[in-house]
Scaffold this motif. Structure first.
Motif, PDB file in Angstrom:
ATOM      1  N   LEU A 441       0.809  -1.417   0.071  1.00 52.65           N
ATOM      2  CA  LEU A 441       0.017  -0.037   0.010  1.00 52.65           C
ATOM      3  C   LEU A 441       0.901   1.334   0.034  1.00 52.65           C
ATOM      4  O   LEU A 441       0.372   2.427  -0.505  1.00 52.65           O
ATOM      5  N   VAL A 442       2.016   1.278   0.588  1.00 54.69           N
ATOM      6  CA  VAL A 442       2.853   2.166   0.526  1.00 54.69           C
ATOM      7  C   VAL A 442       3.403   2.678  -0.687  1.00 54.69           C
ATOM      8  O   VAL A 442       3.455   3.733  -1.368  1.00 54.69           O
ATOM      9  N   LEU A 443       3.763   1.647  -1.323  1.00 54.87           N
ATOM     10  CA  LEU A 443       4.084   1.727  -3.137  1.00 54.87           C
ATOM     11  C   LEU A 443       3.354   2.444  -3.783  1.00 54.87           C
ATOM     12  O   LEU A 443       3.272   2.899  -4.484  1.00 54.87           O
ATOM     13  N   LEU A 444       1.980   2.115  -3.362  1.00 54.33           N
ATOM     14  CA  LEU A 444       0.774   2.622  -4.077  1.00 54.33           C
ATOM     15  C   LEU A 444       0.843   3.976  -3.761  1.00 54.33           C
ATOM     16  O   LEU A 444      -0.071   4.782  -4.553  1.00 54.33           O
ATOM     17  N   LEU A 445       1.107   4.699  -2.656  1.00 54.58           N
ATOM     18  CA  LEU A 445       1.124   6.128  -2.472  1.00 54.58           C
ATOM     19  C   LEU A 445       1.698   6.932  -3.506  1.00 54.58           C
ATOM     20  O   LEU A 445       1.582   8.103  -3.827  1.00 54.58           O
ATOM     21  N   SER A 446       2.632   6.280  -4.454  1.00 59.12           N
ATOM     22  CA  SER A 446       3.324   6.975  -5.554  1.00 59.12           C
ATOM     23  C   SER A 446       2.599   6.606  -6.797  1.00 59.12           C
ATOM     24  O   SER A 446       3.090   7.077  -7.774  1.00 59.12           O
ATOM     25  N   GLU A 455      -7.354   6.238  -1.336  1.00 54.70           N
ATOM     26  CA  GLU A 455      -7.781   4.961  -0.838  1.00 54.70           C
ATOM     27  C   GLU A 455      -6.617   4.309  -0.216  1.00 54.70           C
ATOM     28  O   GLU A 455      -6.920   3.637   0.911  1.00 54.70           O
ATOM     29  N   SER A 456      -5.486   4.399  -0.622  1.00 55.91           N
ATOM     30  CA  SER A 456      -4.427   3.706   0.127  1.00 55.91           C
ATOM     31  C   SER A 456      -4.296   4.430   1.304  1.00 55.91           C
ATOM     32  O   SER A 456      -3.937   3.666   2.609  1.00 55.91           O
ATOM     33  N   VAL A 457      -4.026   5.647   1.575  1.00 58.41           N
ATOM     34  CA  VAL A 457      -3.846   6.433   2.674  1.00 58.41           C
ATOM     35  C   VAL A 457      -4.865   6.173   3.874  1.00 58.41           C
ATOM     36  O   VAL A 457      -4.379   5.914   4.904  1.00 58.41           O
ATOM     37  N   VAL A 458      -6.145   5.973   3.408  1.00 61.14           N
ATOM     38  CA  VAL A 458      -7.239   5.725   4.312  1.00 61.14           C
ATOM     39  C   VAL A 458      -7.084   4.317   4.924  1.00 61.14           C
ATOM     40  O   VAL A 458      -7.160   3.995   5.946  1.00 61.14           O
ATOM     41  N   VAL A 459      -6.694   3.423   3.691  1.00 57.36           N
ATOM     42  CA  VAL A 459      -6.643   1.980   4.405  1.00 57.36           C
ATOM     43  C   VAL A 459      -5.508   1.846   5.320  1.00 57.36           C
ATOM     44  O   VAL A 459      -5.318   1.296   6.353  1.00 57.36           O
TER      45      VAL A 459
END
Length: 1047
Positions: A441-446, A455-459
């Motif tokens: 999910l942290v990788l998805l922040l980029s 949505e990644s931040v919320v999860v």
């Protein structure tokens, strides 16, 4: 009128008809524009009105066809009502049917005009044509005027006693309409429902249960006596009737049977003596009620239905009623429904989502069926995602996460966001992959997609609340990406994390607050609120660095346009900044703002939906819908099951003298083996003929004549039951009933020998030394007895001379086959059977074992060079198939053959009987597929009786076709031979040279089947089949057409 007709023809027929709702253009050039506007309504459908008022039936019929066509297109034809209703008394059957179709549609709208024809409808209720009677009742019930309620009530009562099941079905539909019109008639309608519930027709069953559900769903007592009948009729009821009946029986079972989900679901005889004596107060092992098992057994075949609603109904029944170890049989059928339309998929997936939460193991083997396809709609994708998340466990999580990685890249933003939430649920439920999911999910922040990042931040925020001490690096990384994130929800989530865990990032949090102070006025409201919260928390924990920043932000919020932000700002200022007035409150500011918060629970949205019955509208919308009937809790103690026992009415009239005559015949015959055969048939017939066992004086001598062979009969019954693979408890129960059923088999035995006589006494008698091995299931030790055909012929001739006088007492008596085809079918090829070859044929004899069974002759041959041992019948399919197997053949020598007989109850269906033919070492799956003609038994009938029976089977019970035959085949012999080859029918004497009649009845349900072949001019013939089994009639008609055309 002739001028009108001519003008209609000249205009081109149907093209000239002005459809309802369309405007007409004036043909006269002199007509002004104003006249054209106001003449539209005047000329609308004028030609149809003229045709309906014509004196010619053909014009009226054509007009009605066009009117019904307009209705089918959804157009308004109500203005034609006066012209149509004038034809309600027409003598033309086709015209009257179309008029009734129209009236059913518009009777409610044009009530005054419809009331004028009440007398016509009442007369039509007495019409000889069942379709007219049913249509009249349908129209009458569609006139929703309270003044005719008594007339409707009387019509419904009369229709409920109609000889036609179609009319009785219509009366059940009318019950619901009358109840909605006048609920004061409830008690009278319940009486009609009670009467119709006793109807044995499959056409009526579904409709009357629907009426029961609408009028009196709480009157469970009406179902008691009809419960077993409804369970047995279920397979033959139309599909929508099956849905209604299954739903009703589900509610019924929850009130009458105990909970099968108890942990003590074991058979009583598996318990040890120590367990029995361990504690007298312990709960007894669960033993399923036979009626409960009957419902589960009879609904199981419907899982193969082509109707998705039926499959879904059976699935919910098993989910709510079956023991937990039996529910898994619905899995494959539900997965099969996922190949249907998306509307069906949506409902099925919703129910699977609810099931998968409680029982993951059911659908785990079919996990690939829930993988998302690119063509799936968004709501289908979301449901599949929900199911995959519920099925995730330590064993398959790696596969599911790889699948989720693909879904995150989807162009469907809503689906991608849902996938991220699913990853968060997996991380919460399976602790082993929590770190892996967080890193992903942290990788998805980029990611470039703002929706994915948000949505990644919320999860991530929710996951960090579960383990906040271990993931400070992730919080720092999110703070670094804060400037690049623009979605308000994501920015608010990061600010909340900074404030909640500000003590773990003491250097980063103040800097983030500084940045927010610069952009405060341009942020969204949700971000402003979290900024105020962050400022308050930093003021309490790090006031030296953030005091001025906090005051600045509070001043900005004090004059914000949004009143929520202004109120929050005032509240925070009074809470954290101490003064004389609020000194007491500020002491608790730290405890209020920085109180430990429980970690969020990521749950499925379908977790609580199991409170509604699966497959219902309430379950779909997750809200109690109008008319929803809740399932009751299981009773702690099962109610008395004897309420479902049905009293059998004792037959009266001529049956007793006829039975007495039969008994005299059997006592005089002196054939001990045949006496034993009677006893065996008795035990197999069950309770179907037990009603003839009353203690009347006319039967007193039966006990004396049968007492000598009672012991042999008991033993033969026991031997027969060993081959039917029943449980021990069922064996004991049936053994106790065997002596009471011994007297009831005489007519069956008479039928058997009468048939054998006519078959064996034909012109081609077999050779003296030709022998056939019959498996004698009647003998106590199951000894294989060998009879020569000459013995049978001699015995049958003597029996025939004594049976002929008795045949007059039995109408529709079974006779010998007119023709026995010698063609045999391969059951097991020698290559497939590893040297064991099997062929089967239908000898067309009444079955020795049970009257409803079809006799099947099987020839087994050993083509190997070594003996084959223990040849027997193994598992059978469908599970409820009633089959009498031959006894185990201990040894079959090389190159030897043996002929055995089986009995199979096909239940008047051409569905194949699948079973395993086993040897000591191998099992071979085989199937017997009956032709429709082999499911019949020939009967003796006079021409007068034939006409009477045919008169009862008209309308929907009649099917016919015309064929062309060769001129040389238009005689009696070429007609009878193909008919007898196709179907096991008896020839009925005919006084007309060009009409040939044949009669029979179905082996299972004893429904009469009448075949008429009428030779006409130009080498044509009309084939007519009359039977209440309309499906069998159409199949038989197809075979007869082919046979006669090729003769």
């Amino acid at each position: 009128m002739s001028t009108n007709n001519l003008s209609y023809s000249d205009q081109g027929g149907t093209d000239s008809a002005v459809e309802v709702g369309q405007e007409t253009t004036p043909t006269s050039s002199n007509a002004g524009a104003g006249f054209g506007l106001f003449s539209v309504d005047f000329k609308k459908n004028e030609d149809l009105k003229e045709m309906l008022e014509s004196n010619k039936e053909s014009l009226k019929l054509e007009a009605m066809k066009r009117v019904v066509g307009l209705i089918a297109k959804g157009k308004n034809a109500s203005e034609l009502f006066p012209a149509v209703v004038k034809n309600v008394a027409s003598k033309n059957i086709e015209l009257k049917k179309l008029v009734y179709v129209y009236l059913v549609r518009y009777a409610e709208e044009q009530q005054d005009l419809a009331l004028l024809s009440i007398s016509t409808f009442q007369r039509a209720l007495k019409d000889p044509n069942q379709l007219i009677r049913a249509s009249a009742l349908r129209v009458l019930s569609s006139i929703r005027v309270p003044i005719i309620v008594p007339i409707m009530m009387l019509a419904i009562k009369e229709a409920a006693s109609d000889m036609s099941p179609y009319v009785r079905k219509t009366s059940a539909h009318a019950i619901q309409k009358l109840y909605s019109l006048d609920q004061d008639q409830k008690e009278l309608l319940i009486e009609v429902i009670e009467k119709l519930l006793k109807d044995k027709s499959t056409l009526v069953a579904g409709s009357v249960v629907m009426a029961f559900e609408e009028v009196c769903p709480d009157r469970i007592d009406l179902i008691h006596k009809n419960y077993r009948k409804l369970c047995n009729l279920l397979v033959d009821v139309e599909e929508w009737g099956q849905v209604v009946i299954i739903s009703m029986l589900t509610r019924y079972a929850r009130t009458q049977f105990t909970n099968p989900w108890k942990e003590a679901y074991i058979l009583a005889f598996y318990e040890s003596d120590e367990e029995k004596t361990r504690d007298e107060t312990e709960a007894k092992p669960y033993m399923m009620d036979p009626d409960h098992r009957l419902l589960l057994r009879n609904t199981k075949p419907l899982l193969q239905s082509r109707n998705t609603a039926v499959v879904m109904s059976v699935a919910q029944l098993y989910w709510h009623l079956a023991p937990k170890n039996e529910v898994s049989i619905i899995t494959k059928s539900l997965v099969r429904l996922l190949r249907s339309h998306r509307e069906v998929q949506y409902i099925v997936l919703q129910n699977i989502a609810t099931m998968s939460i409680q029982r993951k193991g059911m659908f785990e083997p079919y996990m690939k069926s829930f993988y998302v396809r690119s063509t799936d709609a968004t709501h289908i994708k979301s449901l599949k995602l929900e199911i995959l998340t519920s099925l995730a466990n330590e064993a398959n999580i790696s596969t599911i996460l790889r699948e989720f990685q693909t879904y995150v890249k989807s162009q469907d933003k809503q689906f991608a966001a849902g996938t991220i939430q699913a990853i968060g649920r997996c991380a919460t439920n399976i602790s082993e992959v929590t770190d892996t999911c967080l890193n992903g999910l942290v990788l998805l922040l980029s990611n470039r997609d703002e929706t994915v990042v948000a949505e990644s931040v919320v999860v991530i925020r929710k996951l960090l609340q579960i383990q906040p001490t271990q993931h400070s690096d992730i919080i720092k990384h999110m703070a670094q990406l804060f400037d690049n994130i623009t979605v308000p929800m994501a920015r608010a989530s990061i600010l909340w994390l900074m404030g909640e865990y500000c003590e773990r990032v003491p250097k980063i949090a103040p800097d983030v607050l500084r940045k927010m102070a610069k952009s405060f006025t341009s942020e969204e409201d949700i971000v402003k609120l979290q900024t105020v919260n962050l400022a308050a928390k930093l003021y309490l924990t790090n006031s030296k660095q953030t005091k001025l920043l906090t005051q600045y932000i509070l001043n900005l919020g004090k004059y914000d346009q949004n009143y929520d932000i202004r109120d929050r700002t005032r509240f925070i200022r009074q809470l954290i900044v101490p003064n004389d007035k609020n000194g007491a409150l500020s002491k608790y500011a730290h405890r209020i703002l920085l109180a430990p918060k429980p970690a969020p629970v990521l749950e499925s949205a379908y977790k609580d939906r199991d409170r509604y019955q699966l497959g219902t509208l309430s379950h779909t919308i997750n809200t109690k819908a109008s008319g929803y009937l809740e399932l009751s809790d299981w009773p702690a103690v099962a109610p008395d099951q004897s309420v479902r026992n049905v009293e059998v009415i004792e037959p009266t009239g001529k049956s007793k003298p006829a039975k007495s005559s039969d008994d005299k015949f059997y006592s005089d015959s002196g054939e001990e083996e045949e006496e034993k055969g009677s006893g065996s048939s008795s035990s197999e017939d069950g309770s179907s003929s037990s009603s003839e066992e009353s203690g009347s004086d006319a039967e007193s001598h039966v006990q004396k004549n049968s007492s000598q062979s009672s012991e042999e009969s008991d033993k033969s019954s026991s031997q027969s039951e060993k081959s039917s693979s029943e449980s021990d408890s069922e064996k004991k129960e049936r053994k106790t009933k065997t002596p009471l059923q011994k007297k009831t088999v005489k007519p069956t035995a008479k039928d058997r020998y009468h048939t054998i006589m006519e078959h064996r006494a034909g012109p081609t008698s077999p050779k003296q030394h030709t022998k056939t091995i019959f498996v004698n299931v009647i003998n106590q030790h199951s000894v294989l007895q060998t009879f020569s055909y000459s013995h049978w012929s001699t015995l049958c001739v003597s029996l025939f001379t004594q049976l002929c006088p008795l045949s007059l007492a039995f109408p529709l008596q079974v006779s010998g086959p007119a023709f026995v085809p010698e063609k045999s079918h391969d059951l097991l090829h020698r290559m497939t059977g590893k040297g064991l070859s099997a062929q089967y044929q239908f000898p067309r004899q009444p079955c020795l074992y049970q009257p409803t069974m079809v006799s099947v002759q099987i020839s087994l041959t050993n083509t190997t060079d070594h003996p084959l041992e223990q040849i027997h019948i193994g598992d059978r399919s469908p599970t409820g198939l009633n089959m009498h197997c031959f006894n185990t053949i201990e040894c079959l020598e090389p190159e030897a053959s043996v002929t055995v007989f089986m009995g199979i109850d096909f239940n008047d269906s051409t569905q194949a009987a699948n079973f395993q033919l086993c040897t000591k070492e191998d099992h071979f799956s085989v199937s017997i597929q009956p032709a429709i003609g082999e499911l019949l038994l020939p009967i003796t009938m006079t021409e007068l009786d034939f006409r009477k029976e045919k008169g009862k089977l008209l309308g929907m019970n009649e099917s016919s076709a015309t064929i062309t035959m060769a001129a040389e085949n238009m005689t009696s012999q070429p007609i009878s031979r193909p008919v007898a080859t196709v179907a096991n029918l008896g020839v009925v004497p005919s006084s007309q040279g060009n009409v040939h009649r044949f009669a029979g009845k179905t082996a299972s349900s004893r429904a009469v089947v009448l075949v008429t072949v009428e030779l006409r001019e130009s080498s044509t013939a009309l084939i007519t089949i009359n039977t209440e089994k309309s499906v069998m009639g159409s199949m038989l008609l197809r075979d007869l057409k082919l046979a006669l055309a090729q003769a």
